[in-house]
Write a protein that holds these residues in place. Structure first.
Motif, PDB file in Angstrom:
ATOM      1  N   THR A   1      -7.168   1.925   2.474  1.00 38.60           N
ATOM      2  CA  THR A   1      -7.102   0.810   1.521  1.00 38.60           C
ATOM      3  C   THR A   1      -7.758  -0.396   2.170  1.00 38.60           C
ATOM      4  O   THR A   1      -7.369  -0.786   3.274  1.00 38.60           O
ATOM      5  N   THR A   2      -8.748  -0.957   1.491  1.00 38.46           N
ATOM      6  CA  THR A   2      -9.395  -2.153   2.004  1.00 38.46           C
ATOM      7  C   THR A   2      -8.684  -3.378   1.438  1.00 38.46           C
ATOM      8  O   THR A   2      -8.664  -3.581   0.222  1.00 38.46           O
TER       9      THR A   2
ATOM     10  N   ILE B   1       0.866  -1.174   0.000  1.00 41.79           N
ATOM     11  CA  ILE B   1       0.000   0.000   0.000  1.00 41.79           C
ATOM     12  C   ILE B   1       0.907   1.229   0.000  1.00 41.79           C
ATOM     13  O   ILE B   1       1.855   1.301   0.783  1.00 41.79           O
ATOM     14  N   ASN B   2       0.597   2.157  -0.883  1.00 42.83           N
ATOM     15  CA  ASN B   2       1.461   3.310  -1.080  1.00 42.83           C
ATOM     16  C   ASN B   2       0.820   4.614  -0.636  1.00 42.83           C
ATOM     17  O   ASN B   2      -0.398   4.789  -0.773  1.00 42.83           O
TER      18      ASN B   2
ATOM     19  N   GLY C   1      -6.414 -13.194   8.349  1.00 45.21           N
ATOM     20  CA  GLY C   1      -6.623 -12.311   9.497  1.00 45.21           C
ATOM     21  C   GLY C   1      -6.095 -10.907   9.301  1.00 45.21           C
ATOM     22  O   GLY C   1      -6.385 -10.022  10.112  1.00 45.21           O
ATOM     23  N   ASP C   2      -5.325 -10.694   8.225  1.00 44.61           N
ATOM     24  CA  ASP C   2      -4.840  -9.344   7.909  1.00 44.61           C
ATOM     25  C   ASP C   2      -5.874  -8.552   7.123  1.00 44.61           C
ATOM     26  O   ASP C   2      -5.688  -7.363   6.860  1.00 44.61           O
ATOM     27  N   SER C   3      -6.961  -9.192   6.721  1.00 45.03           N
ATOM     28  CA  SER C   3      -8.014  -8.511   5.982  1.00 45.03           C
ATOM     29  C   SER C   3      -8.584  -7.392   6.850  1.00 45.03           C
ATOM     30  O   SER C   3      -9.106  -7.628   7.944  1.00 45.03           O
ATOM     31  N   ALA C   4      -8.465  -6.168   6.365  1.00 45.68           N
ATOM     32  CA  ALA C   4      -8.825  -4.990   7.155  1.00 45.68           C
ATOM     33  C   ALA C   4      -8.682  -3.770   6.252  1.00 45.68           C
ATOM     34  O   ALA C   4      -8.260  -3.880   5.095  1.00 45.68           O
ATOM     35  N   THR C   5      -9.023  -2.623   6.801  1.00 45.95           N
ATOM     36  CA  THR C   5      -8.761  -1.357   6.117  1.00 45.95           C
ATOM     37  C   THR C   5      -7.524  -0.727   6.740  1.00 45.95           C
ATOM     38  O   THR C   5      -7.388  -0.692   7.964  1.00 45.95           O
ATOM     39  N   TYR C   6      -6.625  -0.275   5.897  1.00 52.93           N
ATOM     40  CA  TYR C   6      -5.360   0.312   6.348  1.00 52.93           C
ATOM     41  C   TYR C   6      -5.320   1.791   5.973  1.00 52.93           C
ATOM     42  O   TYR C   6      -5.628   2.169   4.840  1.00 52.93           O
TER      43      TYR C   6
END
Lengths: 112, 112
Positions: free
Chosen positions: B106-107, B21-22, B83-88
């Protein structure tokens, strides 16, 4: 336990009926903020406070009020809610000058 | 310019992949760059952060890469798990410590 507590978690209200969302933190943080989160728009700051009796507008302050009479509390007031204020709201606190923000669990508000 | 631009808006990877993610910023007065992770129904929580005097920081499977000259920073997640599925969210703090600016998020979905 260090935490930011928001209440209520869920709220459905009607247009024009005044409401208050409470926020309290137990970490003695100077800075507190309110954000709204909408799909595709991320976290937008509504109001922030750098200390007791010091508040300022964020990016989307229209239709909202805040007050900071005590260090731990930072309520968000909607004097006359409208449907475009339907959103997910987060309160956050952080120490002065630091970027480690602590967020509450969120308040999902629906205005019909 | 008080803005942090984040991409992509959404990302799907398979388990074990390395999502990246940038984020980019324009204001050189930012000097602290945190990343926040948000799970559904929860508030964002601090994941990892970096200061501009280092080019990389690792914490477990999460790595921030920082390019000061390009005014860009990115989050890499090694061996990604469902388990890393999330919004960052990336963010930037100004030098005065008064403004914490967030990207739009970023979803991430990690499929098993």
């Amino acid at each position: 336990e260090a935490q930011v507590t928001q209440n209520p978690r869920y709220l459905i209200t009607v247009t024009g009926k005044k409401l208050t969302v409470t926020c309290s933190q137990n970490m003695n943080h100077e800075y507190m903020s309110w954000y709204r989160q909408d799909p595709g728009l991320g976290l937008r700051q509504i109001y922030y406070s750098m200390n007791v009796e010091v508040t300022d507008k964020g990016d989307v302050p229209e239709g909202y009020k805040v007050s900071r009479k005590e260090k731990r509390n930072f309520p968000l007031i909607l004097e006359s809610p409208s449907p475009n204020q339907t959103s997910l709201y987060f309160c956050a606190s952080r120490p002065r000058g630091r970027g480690e923000a602590f967020f509450g669990q969120g308040t999902r508000l629906t205005v019909v | 310019q008080q803005q942090v631009k984040q991409s992509p808006q959404s990302l799907i990877v398979q388990k074990g992949g390395i999502p990246i993610i940038n984020c980019a910023y324009e204001n050189t007065a930012f000097d602290y760059f945190p990343w926040y992770q948000q799970f559904p129904g929860k508030g964002p929580a601090l994941l990892i952060a970096i200061r501009p005097d280092v080019s990389e920081k690792k914490e477990g499977r999460f790595t921030i890469s920082f390019n000061k000259s390009a005014k860009q920073f990115s989050l890499h997640i090694m061996d990604s798990q469902p388990g890393d599925s999330a919004t960052y969210f990336c963010a930037a703090l100004n030098q005065a410590g008064t403004a914490l600016i967030f990207g739009k998020g970023t979803t991430l979905s990690v499929s098993s």
